[in-house]
Design a protein around this motif. Structure first.
Motif: not given
Length: 428
Positions: A194-197, A330-334, A357-364
């Motif tokens: 898993s990954a994200g915030v 995570i490359g596409n988060l701040p 990078d997360l899948p772009p829709q998840l990072a968005a």
């Protein structure tokens, strides 16, 4: 002897669960446990409960309790933070004031105006803890459970970059556990990433013997219309990856649900749910103080803090999920904002795992969450009260529900209501 300090030990149910898991490890059964709280009555209750847990576990720890935080932290190896600044009264304010402006919330502890103001009243205490630890136990690990998790970890990375901090939350573990129950697969037989915030991460991989389990979940959802009446199932069906926090939480991190009566009904969203949870917690505390009852021992330690402590003390390697400042994880988060990623813990410490990078829709979906947190932390660091209002402006649920004038007026009202719980510079 390992010294483990509990800050906010008066959260007696959580303290009991953590101590039960700690004492389940023979290597920690004789640890020095230091309980700290600013409420004498709650501290007394926690101390009595600790003695009962130790006796039931067959452990022989050294337990002491103090209202003096510096005395508690002196010589600590691990500091478990579960404080809640302002307690129930502040939580009630976080819900009642926005409700007057027409803003709906469910939990209010992560982002949104509830998360913003919970963070602002927590940061000054965190700064004090960090300063005390730098002086009294500079090599100790701070294991933070206090929300808003991502904001708190980000704030500490800004004001105390040398502090060893792991933000710990059980949402990923219990999400996967629940998914396994849903499709009838033993949790012990699966692997996952898993990954994200925090409270808005994503199950990126979920497998059994190398086989993807998402198709089985799709079948279960297709067969049960009631499953489709959950916010996170709705998010999963649209985004392609399952979110790691409950529907109650997930509903208030995005702009699509809480402003619509029809969506609240369709997805059975419990507006104001955390008020009921908080009131139940008060009842549980009162009942525990009156009659602690028998201590039930769990077979396996499931909370992360005891596992982290055991791994670092004994060298036993474990893979957990942790919240840490994003330094290329995570490359596409701040950069610098706290992210939630897998981490390996052992005698050398903790090593967060880069996830690309997360899948772009998840990072968005994650980026607006991060923006709210970044602005809230910036408000505290700079003392600029406009940044508090700007954090609320970019919060997805708030922005979808209120006009800009209403957002600013609501922040003014919350600032007045919380008063001296907030940093002095932000009381304007």
């Amino acid at each position: 002897m390992t010294t483990i300090v509990f800050l906010g030990a008066g959260s007696v149910v959580f303290t009991r669960e953590l101590l039960t898991d700690i004492f389940a490890f023979p290597e920690l059964a004789d640890a020095r446990i230091v309980l700290h709280d600013i409420d004498n009555e709650r501290l007394e209750t926690a101390s009595a409960l600790a003695a009962r847990v130790a006796e039931a576990s067959g452990a022989r720890p050294e337990v002491r309790a103090t209202t003096d935080r510096r005395a508690a932290l002196d010589g600590a190896d691990f500091v478990i933070n579960t404080i809640q600044v302002g307690m129930y009264a502040a939580t009630r304010t976080d819900f009642d004031v926005p409700a007057r402006f027409g803003l709906r919330q469910t939990i209010g502890d992560t982002i949104g105006v509830g998360g913003i103001f919970r963070g602002l009243r927590t940061f000054p205490v965190l700064a004090g803890i960090a300063a005390d630890m730098a002086e009294l136990c500079p090599d100790a690990w701070l294991l933070n459970y206090t929300n808003p998790m991502a904001m708190n970890v980000t704030y500490l990375a800004r004001v105390a970059p040398r502090l060893r901090v792991l933000g710990l939350c059980h949402s990923v573990h219990w999400t996967v556990h629940g998914l396994c129950e849903l499709i009838g697969v033993p949790f012990e037989e699966v692997s996952y990433d898993s990954a994200g915030v925090n409270h808005q991460a994503w199950i990126l991989r979920w497998e059994r013997d190398g086989a993807d389990l998402y198709p089985a979940l799709d079948e279960a959802i297709a067969a049960d219309p009631e499953l489709r009446r959950r916010v996170r199932v709705d998010l999963y069906r649209r985004l392609g990856y399952y979110p790691t926090e409950t529907s109650e939480h997930s509903a208030e991190y995005v702009p699509w649900y809480l402003r619509h009566d029809a969506e609240i009904a369709r997805l059975r969203i419990p507006v104001g749910a955390y008020l009921g949870i908080s009131e139940d917690n008060l009842l549980v505390y009162a009942a525990t103080r009156a009659d602690p009852g028998p201590v039930e021992l769990r077979r396996d330690a499931t909370e992360y803090a005891p596992q982290v402590i055991h791994s670092m003390v004994t060298g036993t390697p474990r893979r957990i999920v942790a919240n840490v400042a994003n330094r290329g994880l995570i490359g596409n988060l701040p950069d610098g904002f706290a992210v939630e990623v897998p981490a390996v813990v052992d005698a050398t410490g903790a090593r967060p795992q880069p996830m690309g990078d997360l899948p772009p829709q998840l990072a968005a979906v994650n980026r607006p969450y991060a923006s709210v947190g970044e602005l809230t932390v910036a408000a505290a660091v700079t003392g600029d009260p406009r940044l508090v209002r700007q954090a609320a402006m970019v919060d997805p649920n708030t922005a979808a529900s209120l006009t800009l004038d209403a957002i600013w007026a609501m922040c003014d009202a919350l600032t007045e209501a919380h008063g001296d719980l907030l940093p002095e510079a932000l009381r304007a």
